[in-house]
Design an enzyme around this catalytic site. Sequence first.
Site, short mmCIF file in Angstrom:
data_model
loop_
_atom_site.label_atom_id
_atom_site.label_comp_id
_atom_site.label_asym_id
_atom_site.label_seq_id
_atom_site.Cartn_x
_atom_site.Cartn_y
_atom_site.Cartn_z
N GLU A 87 -5.28 1.71 1.21
CA GLU A 87 -5.18 2.33 2.53
C GLU A 87 -5.84 1.47 3.59
O GLU A 87 -5.35 1.37 4.72
CB GLU A 87 -5.79 3.74 2.52
CG GLU A 87 -5.06 4.74 1.63
CD GLU A 87 -3.58 4.90 1.96
OE1 GLU A 87 -3.18 4.70 3.13
OE2 GLU A 87 -2.79 5.21 1.04
N GLY B 91 0.86 23.60 3.90
CA GLY B 91 -0.18 22.88 3.16
C GLY B 91 -0.02 23.10 1.67
O GLY B 91 0.66 24.03 1.25
ZN ZN Z 1 0.73 2.71 0.80
#
Ligand code: ZN
Length: 624
Positions: free
Chosen positions: A440, A215
Site C-alpha cells: 500500500e 459495510g
Molecule cells: Zn494493490
Amino acid sequence: MAGPKQQQQPFPSVTAANIFVPLAVVLMLWLLGQSPPPPPDRYSQFLDQLQGGQVAVVQIGADAIAYALKRDRLPVDEANGQRLGGLEPFRELHTTVPVPGDRALVPLLRQVHVRFAAVLPAPTPWWNTVLSWILPAVVFLGIWMFMARRAGGPLAVGQSHARIYAEGQIGVTFADVAGVDEAKAELEEVVDFLRHADKYARVGAHIPKGVLLVGPPGTGKTLLAKAVAGQAGVPFYSISGSEFIELFVGVGASRVRDLFAQAKAKAPCIIFIDELDALGKSRTAYGGMVGGNDEREQTLNQLLSEMDGFEPNTGVIILAATNRPEVLDPALRRPGRFDRVISVDPPDWKGRAAILRVHVKAVPLSPEVDLEGLARRTPGFVGADLANLVNEAALLAARVARATITMADLNEAIERVVGGLEKKSRILSEPERTRVAHHEAGHAVVGALMPGAHRVEKISIVPRGLAALGYTWQVPFEERFLLQEDELRGRLATLMGGRAAERVIFGKLSTGAGDDLQKATDLAEQAVTLYGMSRLGPVTYERMQPSMLDATANPRRAMGPGTAERVDAEMRRLLEEAETSAAGVVRHNEAIVRALADELLNHEVLEGETLRTLLAQAALPLSA
Ligand code: ZN
Ligand code: ADP
Ligand code: MG
C-alpha cells in the site's frame, strides 16, 4: 412466574385449530359412510334361483338388483314349519351386479318369464352435492388459516412482520456504538431530521427519505440503525429483506404496503430494512431471459413506489443495511430513494479499543487488563467479533468461578474467536501484514507523484471484507471528466506501485497484486482499443456500446489476426512501461516507502498530517 397469559381461561378459546380439527374428522367419517362395505355377493345364487324358476319379480338398478322369490319357495322355519316371511307377498332380496350390465341377464329373465323392471335412479339430495363441494373447501381454508396463524396472527398473510419497538423501548444509543465515528457523525444529522423536522421544512429543505448503510457483516449496521431511533426517541420498525420474500407471489408487496401504512401513522419514526440485498437484487441481472424472480421483483417495485409515494418531510426515514451494495438494483439509489450512502467500515485499532471499552462496561475486569494492547493484537476484528471476544473471556472466567476477567482470559478468547474466523481468512499473519503495508505504501508514493495525481487521503491495512487486504484512498483535487495521456499512464503506474514495492523491498511478488493487474490491464486495453493512445494510431477497435440483445458477444470490432497481435503487444508495452516507471519511483523513494509501511504497521491507518508530511518528502527520480 405465571404471567396473566397463563391464567385459566373461563371459556376454551376459539382458535382455528379447535374448530377445524373436529371438522376434518367429521368430513373423513362422512366420506367413509358414503361407500358402505358391500354385502357378500349372492349373484350366482340369484342366477340359480332365477333358472330354477323360484324368482317372482326383479328390479334392476345401476349396480344392484332387488328381487323376490315366489311365495312357495321361501325358506321354511324349522321350529314351526311356517314359511319365513310368509305373511308378506314376497320378501325382497338383494344382490350386487358383478359386471355392470350383464347382457345375458335380460334374455335369461325373458326365458324364465319373470317380470322385471329398472329402478328410477333416486335423485341425489341437494345437500349432498353442497357438502361434497363446500366441506373440503372449508377444511382447506381452515388448514391454510391455521398455518397462516402459526406464521403470525390470524389471517396475517399480507401483514408485515415488522418488529415494532416503541420509543424508549430500544435502549440503544450512540454511546453503545464505537469505532465508526464517521458513520456516527453522518447519522447524527438523521437524528436531527427526526427531532426537528419543522426546522428543515421551514426553509424548504427536503429531508432525505432513504439512508443506506453499507459495510461488511458485524461492523454494527443494525446497531447503528437502532441507535438512531434510540437517540431520536422515535418508534423503530425493523424488518429483514429476506422476511419480505414469501412463498406466495404478491405477499411481499402487500407486506411493504402494510409496513408503510403503519409507519406513516406513527411518524416521526424509522423504518429499518436489514439485508436490503435479499430484496433489492438488480432486476436486470437476475430477471430477463430466465424469467427472474417475480415475487422479489414485485416486492421491490412496491418498495420503490412506496418510497416515491410519500411526501418528503413526513417524518418517516427509511434506513437500510447491506453488505453487498454491488448487487443492489440501481433504481434503489435514485434521488428520492436511498440517495444517502453511509459506509460503515471495519475499525482500526483505536476504534477496536473504543468498541472493547463499550463491551467491557457490563463485565468485571481485573485491573491489569490492557484494552489497547488487546485492540492492537486483533487486526481485522469487527465489532461483532469484539463483542464475541469479551463474551468468550467472560465464559472462561465463569467456568473457574473467578469473579473478574483477566488478561489471560482475554488472550485465550482471542484464540477462540480467531479459530472461528480462520476459515474466512480475515486475520493476517505478521509477515503478511508487513507485505500488505509495503504494498500500500508503494501505491501511495507512486500515486502522489504521478502526473495528474490525486491527493492520497488515507492508507489502511485494515482488511475490508474478504477481498481487499488493504487500500489506498485517493481523492481527486478537482472533478475530472477527461484523462490526458500522461495522466492515464500515471494511473497505470500507480496501479503497478504496490507490485513494484513488493518486488523492490522483498525481491518477490505475491498474489496480492492480482486485482491491481486486472484494473491496469483493463485500462491499458481501453487506451489502445478505445482512445487511440498507442502506436496503432487513431483507430478504435472497440464498440462503445455492445448491443443490449447480445451482451455476450465480443465487444471488439472484427480485426485481422495481425492487428489483434499488435493490440496485445501495445497493451503489454504500456503495462511494462508503467511497471518500470513505478519501480523507478519506489527505488528512488525506498526510505519513504519503508517509513510509511512502519507507520502503517503501527497505526493500521495513515491519514492527515502524518501522511502528508511523509509523502511530501517523496520525489521523482531524475530519469523520469
Ligand atoms: Zn494493490
Ligand atoms: P451488522 O448489522 O453490521 O452485521 P450488528 O449491528 O448486527 O452488525 O452487530 C452485531 C453486534 O456486534 C452488535 O449487537 C454489537 O454487540 C456488536 N457490535 C458491532 N459493531 C459494533 C460497534 N461499532 N460498536 C459496538 N458494538 C458493536
Ligand atoms: Mg445486521
